[in-house]
Design an enzyme around this catalytic site. Sequence first.
Site, PDB file in Angstrom:
ATOM      1  N   CYS A   1       0.786  -1.242   0.000  1.00 37.96           N
ATOM      2  CA  CYS A   1       0.000   0.000   0.000  1.00 37.96           C
ATOM      3  C   CYS A   1       0.818   1.293   0.000  1.00 37.96           C
ATOM      4  O   CYS A   1       0.259   2.362   0.220  1.00 37.96           O
ATOM      5  CB  CYS A   1      -0.975   0.037   1.176  1.00 37.96           C
ATOM      6  SG  CYS A   1      -2.200  -1.269   1.145  1.00 37.96           S
ATOM      7  N   ASP A   2       2.107   1.226  -0.216  1.00 49.65           N
ATOM      8  CA  ASP A   2       2.889   2.461  -0.287  1.00 49.65           C
ATOM      9  C   ASP A   2       4.161   2.244  -1.105  1.00 49.65           C
ATOM     10  O   ASP A   2       5.253   2.636  -0.704  1.00 49.65           O
ATOM     11  CB  ASP A   2       3.246   2.952   1.117  1.00 49.65           C
ATOM     12  CG  ASP A   2       3.710   4.406   1.121  1.00 49.65           C
ATOM     13  OD1 ASP A   2       3.396   5.147   0.162  1.00 49.65           O
ATOM     14  OD2 ASP A   2       4.396   4.805   2.080  1.00 49.65           O
ATOM     15  N   ILE A   3       4.010   1.643  -2.266  1.00 50.14           N
ATOM     16  CA  ILE A   3       5.179   1.383  -3.111  1.00 50.14           C
ATOM     17  C   ILE A   3       5.520   2.653  -3.883  1.00 50.14           C
ATOM     18  O   ILE A   3       4.680   3.224  -4.572  1.00 50.14           O
ATOM     19  CB  ILE A   3       4.919   0.213  -4.075  1.00 50.14           C
ATOM     20  CG1 ILE A   3       4.751  -1.074  -3.270  1.00 50.14           C
ATOM     21  CG2 ILE A   3       6.062   0.082  -5.078  1.00 50.14           C
ATOM     22  CD1 ILE A   3       4.451  -2.286  -4.088  1.00 50.14           C
TER      23      ILE A   3
ATOM     24  N   ASN B   1      10.626   3.908  -0.981  1.00 46.98           N
ATOM     25  CA  ASN B   1      10.436   2.707  -0.172  1.00 46.98           C
ATOM     26  C   ASN B   1      11.080   1.472  -0.801  1.00 46.98           C
ATOM     27  O   ASN B   1      10.643   0.352  -0.575  1.00 46.98           O
ATOM     28  CB  ASN B   1       8.947   2.460   0.086  1.00 46.98           C
ATOM     29  CG  ASN B   1       8.363   3.518   0.986  1.00 46.98           C
ATOM     30  OD1 ASN B   1       9.087   4.195   1.712  1.00 46.98           O
ATOM     31  ND2 ASN B   1       7.063   3.679   0.952  1.00 46.98           N
TER      32      ASN B   1
END
Length: 104
Positions: free
Chosen positions: A43-45, A49
């Site tokens: 949910c936060d690529i 990251n």
Amino acid sequence: MNLREVLKKSGRNIGIKLPAVRSYSKQLFIALKHLKSCGVLHCDIKPDNMLVNENKYVLKLYDFGNAVFAGKNEVTPYLISRFYRSPEIILGLAYDHPLDIWSV
């Protein structure tokens, strides 16, 4: 370094070489395949990251602060950084593993 830093330092505003793109992509999709087998959505690529080793051969996905188990997620428009937000999130629809593939 994270991938964004690698792009700034190594790419010199022209990007990275195609073999590196292939290698990083392959490693990233292997990571996504593993996450799917574990039933986890990152949910936060985004480039910030993704860590790259000193030799710039190995890419690893990190920062699982927004990760959720598939099927136990809430629909919210603020889940993902706006530049990597999938259509499901923008439209407020239910989402699953394709969400992370969109971000890639």
